[in-house]
Motif scaffolding. Structure first.
Motif, PDB file in Angstrom:
ATOM      1  N   LEU A 243      43.384 -11.756  23.897  1.00  0.00           N
ATOM      2  CA  LEU A 243      43.418 -10.884  25.041  1.00  0.00           C
ATOM      3  C   LEU A 243      43.622 -11.241  26.147  1.00  0.00           C
ATOM      4  N   PHE A 244      43.652 -12.547  26.630  1.00  0.00           N
ATOM      5  CA  PHE A 244      43.791 -13.128  28.158  1.00  0.00           C
ATOM      6  C   PHE A 244      43.987 -14.595  27.842  1.00  0.00           C
ATOM      7  N   LEU A 245      44.495 -15.145  28.615  1.00  0.00           N
ATOM      8  CA  LEU A 245      44.599 -16.479  28.755  1.00  0.00           C
ATOM      9  C   LEU A 245      44.012 -17.060  30.122  1.00  0.00           C
ATOM     10  N   PHE A 246      42.838 -17.800  30.258  1.00  0.00           N
ATOM     11  CA  PHE A 246      41.962 -17.873  31.223  1.00  0.00           C
ATOM     12  C   PHE A 246      42.943 -19.247  32.083  1.00  0.00           C
ATOM     13  N   PRO A 247      42.768 -19.258  33.454  1.00  0.00           N
ATOM     14  CA  PRO A 247      43.656 -20.216  34.005  1.00  0.00           C
ATOM     15  C   PRO A 247      42.795 -21.733  33.898  1.00  0.00           C
ATOM     16  N   ASP A 248      41.642 -21.526  33.546  1.00  0.00           N
ATOM     17  CA  ASP A 248      40.794 -22.898  33.522  1.00  0.00           C
ATOM     18  C   ASP A 248      39.930 -22.560  32.236  1.00  0.00           C
ATOM     19  N   VAL A 249      39.520 -23.764  31.612  1.00  0.00           N
ATOM     20  CA  VAL A 249      38.798 -23.596  30.582  1.00  0.00           C
ATOM     21  C   VAL A 249      37.139 -23.243  30.856  1.00  0.00           C
ATOM     22  N   PRO A 250      37.049 -22.073  29.929  1.00  0.00           N
ATOM     23  CA  PRO A 250      35.636 -21.345  30.246  1.00  0.00           C
ATOM     24  C   PRO A 250      34.487 -22.144  29.872  1.00  0.00           C
ATOM     25  N   LEU A 260      30.198  -8.671  29.892  1.00  0.00           N
ATOM     26  CA  LEU A 260      30.689  -9.751  29.304  1.00  0.00           C
ATOM     27  C   LEU A 260      31.032 -10.863  30.481  1.00  0.00           C
ATOM     28  N   ILE A 261      30.429 -11.812  30.595  1.00  0.00           N
ATOM     29  CA  ILE A 261      30.449 -13.046  31.840  1.00  0.00           C
ATOM     30  C   ILE A 261      31.419 -14.022  31.347  1.00  0.00           C
ATOM     31  N   VAL A 262      32.530 -14.346  31.797  1.00  0.00           N
ATOM     32  CA  VAL A 262      33.178 -15.824  31.491  1.00  0.00           C
ATOM     33  C   VAL A 262      33.206 -16.486  32.805  1.00  0.00           C
ATOM     34  N   THR A 263      32.659 -17.661  32.884  1.00  0.00           N
ATOM     35  CA  THR A 263      32.638 -18.534  34.049  1.00  0.00           C
ATOM     36  C   THR A 263      33.574 -19.712  33.590  1.00  0.00           C
ATOM     37  N   THR A 264      34.628 -20.155  34.570  1.00  0.00           N
ATOM     38  CA  THR A 264      35.182 -21.227  34.572  1.00  0.00           C
ATOM     39  C   THR A 264      35.068 -21.983  35.993  1.00  0.00           C
ATOM     40  N   LYS A 265      35.607 -23.181  36.089  1.00  0.00           N
ATOM     41  CA  LYS A 265      35.324 -23.940  37.198  1.00  0.00           C
ATOM     42  C   LYS A 265      35.619 -23.293  38.640  1.00  0.00           C
ATOM     43  N   ASN A 266      36.560 -22.268  38.565  1.00  0.00           N
ATOM     44  CA  ASN A 266      37.167 -21.683  39.687  1.00  0.00           C
ATOM     45  C   ASN A 266      36.962 -20.295  40.002  1.00  0.00           C
ATOM     46  N   ASN A 267      36.570 -19.692  38.687  1.00  0.00           N
ATOM     47  CA  ASN A 267      36.421 -18.194  38.739  1.00  0.00           C
ATOM     48  C   ASN A 267      35.227 -17.802  38.046  1.00  0.00           C
ATOM     49  N   VAL A 268      34.776 -16.572  38.090  1.00  0.00           N
ATOM     50  CA  VAL A 268      33.836 -15.872  37.330  1.00  0.00           C
ATOM     51  C   VAL A 268      34.379 -14.279  36.846  1.00  0.00           C
ATOM     52  N   PHE A 269      34.596 -14.156  35.670  1.00  0.00           N
ATOM     53  CA  PHE A 269      35.308 -12.933  35.103  1.00  0.00           C
ATOM     54  C   PHE A 269      34.187 -12.103  34.627  1.00  0.00           C
ATOM     55  N   PHE A 275      36.735  -4.115  27.714  1.00  0.00           N
ATOM     56  CA  PHE A 275      37.416  -5.223  28.046  1.00  0.00           C
ATOM     57  C   PHE A 275      38.118  -5.118  29.214  1.00  0.00           C
ATOM     58  N   ASN A 276      37.538  -4.005  30.046  1.00  0.00           N
ATOM     59  CA  ASN A 276      38.139  -3.920  31.357  1.00  0.00           C
ATOM     60  C   ASN A 276      37.539  -4.887  32.394  1.00  0.00           C
ATOM     61  N   LEU A 277      38.428  -5.304  33.284  1.00  0.00           N
ATOM     62  CA  LEU A 277      38.057  -6.490  34.257  1.00  0.00           C
ATOM     63  C   LEU A 277      37.153  -5.574  35.388  1.00  0.00           C
ATOM     64  N   VAL A 278      35.870  -5.919  35.554  1.00  0.00           N
ATOM     65  CA  VAL A 278      34.974  -5.132  36.399  1.00  0.00           C
ATOM     66  C   VAL A 278      35.099  -5.937  37.688  1.00  0.00           C
ATOM     67  N   SER A 279      34.964  -7.244  37.513  1.00  0.00           N
ATOM     68  CA  SER A 279      34.776  -7.948  38.880  1.00  0.00           C
ATOM     69  C   SER A 279      35.563  -9.412  38.476  1.00  0.00           C
ATOM     70  N   LYS A 280      36.281 -10.023  39.364  1.00  0.00           N
ATOM     71  CA  LYS A 280      36.819 -11.132  39.427  1.00  0.00           C
ATOM     72  C   LYS A 280      36.362 -11.945  40.744  1.00  0.00           C
ATOM     73  N   VAL A 281      35.724 -13.113  40.678  1.00  0.00           N
ATOM     74  CA  VAL A 281      35.220 -13.869  41.686  1.00  0.00           C
ATOM     75  C   VAL A 281      36.189 -15.279  41.905  1.00  0.00           C
ATOM     76  N   ASP A 282      36.614 -15.381  43.022  1.00  0.00           N
ATOM     77  CA  ASP A 282      37.125 -16.642  43.367  1.00  0.00           C
ATOM     78  C   ASP A 282      36.292 -17.536  44.176  1.00  0.00           C
ATOM     79  N   LYS A 283      36.798 -18.480  44.578  1.00  0.00           N
ATOM     80  CA  LYS A 283      36.269 -19.329  45.316  1.00  0.00           C
ATOM     81  C   LYS A 283      36.185 -19.051  46.797  1.00  0.00           C
ATOM     82  N   ASP A 284      34.865 -19.234  47.305  1.00  0.00           N
ATOM     83  CA  ASP A 284      34.654 -18.636  48.897  1.00  0.00           C
ATOM     84  C   ASP A 284      35.211 -19.781  49.636  1.00  0.00           C
ATOM     85  N   PRO A 285      35.918 -20.158  50.553  1.00  0.00           N
ATOM     86  CA  PRO A 285      36.439 -21.041  51.549  1.00  0.00           C
ATOM     87  C   PRO A 285      35.077 -21.755  52.075  1.00  0.00           C
TER      88      PRO A 285
END
Length: 783
Positions: A243-250, A260-269, A275-285
């Motif tokens: 379905l998808f390739l994450f940019p970092d290891v979940p 369904l919540i998937v957390t990587t070191k840089n994002n939360v999906f 399997f529609n993306l409800v929210s994608k959280v990037d890092k806050d500066p």
């Protein structure tokens, strides 16, 4: 009724025990910045740091801590899970330990079945994941799957599901369409009918697909799996669709409220049931950190981080973030601590027993923490002027807002009014870098143990140079250097110093590395003299000295890696042959050496001249002034110490608080003792009046701020003697009704006939035996 039934069942289980609540006398000072896992109930968010947990009530915003003070083990946490049905929090550890924290209860249930199982290697007992189904919880471990009944609080079967029943690393399990699925590290995905009564038979587990899988999670009518290649798949029967390739290891995958919540070191999906993306959280500066774990509650997303605790943001509009965690120090790895008038300083730099700062990825880039009036002020590494491997702390006695912190790589850091202001190094001070013959450009200024003398000079030790002892005058910035080559022939013969203390004769005592024992050095009379004690002929058990302390009688207590010694006469050491003595105690009628062969990490003397002694693997000891009586012996089994490996001890003599730095965190103990004062001007008694509900016999009336050499008489209003005590005679823990412990006296309310006194007014008459100062207090007792 249900919880009472649980308690009855627990009492019958041999492999379970309750952890005690120690909150009466102990306090935890744990860090909650590095969150490993988050989970939720219907009203609370739980965040687990390395070895402590906090909860946030989302309705009241109240934060509560769950630590060793409440009964947690102090071991390293690997995962947590909250059961809404049974209202309990399950905590899993890297060593296989499991603990259960009940809601609104002070007890923590400890379960040692896995950790005590001899057929499983210690390295394979890690708890990776909890998966609840009905009244059972499936425990994913590094050996297989264990089953625990949450209703009966007992273990069921263990499943070894590898080929021929071999042990596999199970990362996660889930229940989907009547099957239990397991993701493994190197043996693919396996499944078995969840209703089967014979899941212990590996033949009932079929291989769904091969590969290395991090997780598997059911979400309503969907089943998802994630490989180490960062790809997520939808699993239908035995077919996997990418379905998808994450940019970092979940790092964390869970299903919460149809998401369904998937957390990587840089994002939360966050995905919905399609399997529609409800929210994608990037890092806050504003919060540059790695994410670790996430969950959802009331349309809010809670993200565990490595630096900022838990970050809260809106699920559908993750624009602004709120930092959530209890107040605490930067890390749970304190290295050196030092009390001051307002609280406690903590450093986190490290070097090993051979004074190597490169150990564990060093020289360590870590900041400092300061407990000020019960609130923590943390200074990150970015603000300490580049000083690495920060260790010993010395507070200027003439200006307690000026602090000097040793760096075992970059020199010495000066702090004024909480702000790092200057870094002393080889270019701007009398400090020197070690010199490598084959690399003359290498710079390494290793400053370690330090202390102030009575004249306001800071004495500093430095390894791997010729002039290993230095003094610094903060008022005029003058440096002086001294060589110890009469004892240490070559600079590279000694890597560093474990401790430094200065006695009443201005002799500097240094614990010289691991070959030269204790060196006494005195330059105060214009004629530098030096002497050492390290050999067997001088009764030393080891040449490696690890701790030093001078007591109220100017006696030098010496901790080594193989036991304890005392130099009783420090006055004429440069004229006489130098030797030290062991302390012999009687144990069950047999003469024994105190702390025989123990690795002693620190020694501190309190206001009563009693000794606090830390060890590297046997916890913390509290001895009477002469060492003949063990007042306390604290370990992880009978106290909230998070580890039996003690790194440092510091005592606030104003209130008797003993701070203990361990390899797994910082705690403090209210010993009740305090240092004596010079006068009786501020002496007082409490509680006063003594009310009927006060347990006078056990909790005792305290008479605070007394002087060092004093006589105390307590009489009734008619002048009849009720109790009497005198310094150095009626010492605390000696069984007297009136005992003296440094600057505090304790009266258990009993009279000369050993009966509790009646209601009335009692006079406390204090007489200083040196100055002849007197003081009279009145205490009202109401029974």
């Amino acid at each position: 009724m249900f919880k009472k039934l649980i308690v009855i069942i627990i009492c019958l289980l041999p492999l379970m025990q309750f952890g005690q609540d120690y909150s009466a006398l102990w306090e935890g000072h744990f860090s909650f910045f590095n969150i490993k896992k988050v989970t939720q109930s219907t009203t609370k968010i739980y965040g687990a740091s390395e070895n402590a947990i906090f909860s946030l009530d989302v309705n009241s915003n109240e934060i509560e801590q769950i630590t060793t003070i409440n009964g947690l083990s102090g071991e390293t946490i690997s995962t947590i899970y909250y059961s809404e049905t049974y209202q309990l929090l399950v905590v899993g550890y890297e060593n296989g330990l499991i603990e259960i924290v009940f809601d609104n209860d002070t007890n923590v249930l400890t379960i040692v079945d896995i950790i005590d199982k001899p057929t499983i290697p210690p390295t394979q007992k890690r708890i990776n994941h909890f998966n609840a189904f009905g009244n059972l919880i499936y425990i994913s471990t590094n050996y297989g799957i264990s089953v625990f009944n949450l209703e009966r609080l007992e273990f069921g079967d263990t499943y070894f599901i590898g080929n021929a029943g071999s042990q596999l690393v199970i990362n996660q399990t889930t229940i989907y369409q009547d099957y239990i699925y397991a993701s493994t590290s190197n043996s693919g995905i396996r499944r078995a009918p969840v209703s089967s009564t014979n899941l212990v038979d590996f033949n009932n587990w079929e291989l769904v697909t091969t590969g290395n899988f991090l997780s598997i999670e059911a979400q309503n009518d969907n089943l998802y799996a994630i490989r180490t290649n960062r790809r997520i798949y939808k699993v239908v029967d035995k077919t996997l669709t990418e379905l998808f390739l994450f940019p970092d290891v979940p790092l964390d995958v869970k299903s919460v409220t149809d998401n369904l919540i998937v957390t990587t070191k840089n994002n939360v999906f966050v995905y919905d049931t399609n399997f529609n993306l409800v929210s994608k959280v990037d890092k806050d500066p504003n919060f540059v950190t790695d994410y670790t774990s996430s969950t959802i509650l009331n349309e809010q997303l809670y993200i565990g981080t490595k630096i900022f605790g838990v970050l809260k943001t809106s699920l559908l509009s993750p624009i602004t973030f709120e930092e959530i965690h209890p107040d605490g120090p930067l890390l749970n790895t304190p290295f050196r601590i030092q009390t001051d008038a307002r609280g406690l300083w903590v450093t986190f730099g490290e070097y090993d027993e051979f004074y190597n700062p490169y150990t564990g990825g060093g020289p360590h880039r870590r900041g400092i923490s300061h407990l000020i009036n019960n609130a923590w002020q943390n200074t990150p590494y970015e603000d300490v002027l580049g000083a690495r491997s920060l260790n010993y702390i010395s507070i200027n006695p003439l200006d307690n807002k000026q602090v000097f912190i040793s760096s075992f790589f970059n020199g010495m850091l000066e702090i004024n009014d909480e702000i790092p202001t200057f870094l002393y190094n080889q270019t701007n001070s009398g400090l020197e870098s070690l010199v490598l013959p084959n690399n003359p450009n290498y710079i390494d200024v290793r400053v370690g143990a330090s202390t102030f003398d009575s004249n306001g000079l800071l004495w500093i030790t430095s390894g791997l140079i010729v002039n290993q002892l230095k003094s610094f005058n903060p008022s005029n910035k003058q440096w002086k250097s001294y060589t110890l080559d009469a004892i240490i022939p070559d600079a590279f013969d000694n890597n560093g110093f474990a401790d430094i203390v200065i006695d009443n004769n201005q002799t500097k005592w240094v614990a010289a590395g691991y070959d030269y024992g204790v060196i006494g050095f005195n330059e105060s009379n214009g004629n530098t003299v030096i002497k050492a004690v390290f050999s067997e002929d001088q009764n030393m058990p080891s040449t490696t000295v690890s701790a030093l302390a001078l007591d109220k009688r100017n006696q030098l207590w010496i901790g080594t890696v193989k036991g304890l010694r005392v130099l009783y006469n420090t006055s004429n050491i440069f004229d006489d042959d130098l030797s030290v003595d062991e302390i012999i105690i009687s144990e069950d009628g047999i003469a024994k050496e105190l702390l025989f062969q123990q690795y002693i990490s620190d020694i501190k003397v309190d206001g009563s001249n009693n000794k606090w002694i830390g060890t590297t693997d046997s916890g913390l000891f509290y001895f009477s002034s002469d060492g003949q009586k063990t007042i306390y012996h604290f370990t992880t089994d009978n106290s909230p110490l998070p580890s039996n490996s003690i790194r440092d001890i510091s005592i606030n003599e104003n209130n008797g608080t003993v701070y203990i730095a361990t390899t797994r965190g910082l705690v403090s103990f209210q010993s009740g003792g305090s240092g004596p004062l010079e006068t009786l001007d501020s002496v007082f008694a409490y509680p006063n009046p003594v009310r009927p509900k006060f347990n006078i016999v056990d909790d005792k009336i305290k008479i605070k701020n007394i002087s060092e050499n004093i006589n105390i008489k307590i009489t009734d209003i008619e002048g009849n003697l009720v109790a009497e005590a005198q310094s150095r005679t009626n010492q605390r823990y000696s069984g007297y009704n009136l005992e003296i412990d440094g600057g505090t006296a304790y009266w258990n309310g009993k009279n000369m006939a050993n009966n509790v006194v009646a209601s009335g007014v009692y006079l406390v008459m204090l007489s200083d035996l040196d100055s002849f100062e007197t003081k009279v207090l009145k205490i009202m007792v109401v029974r």
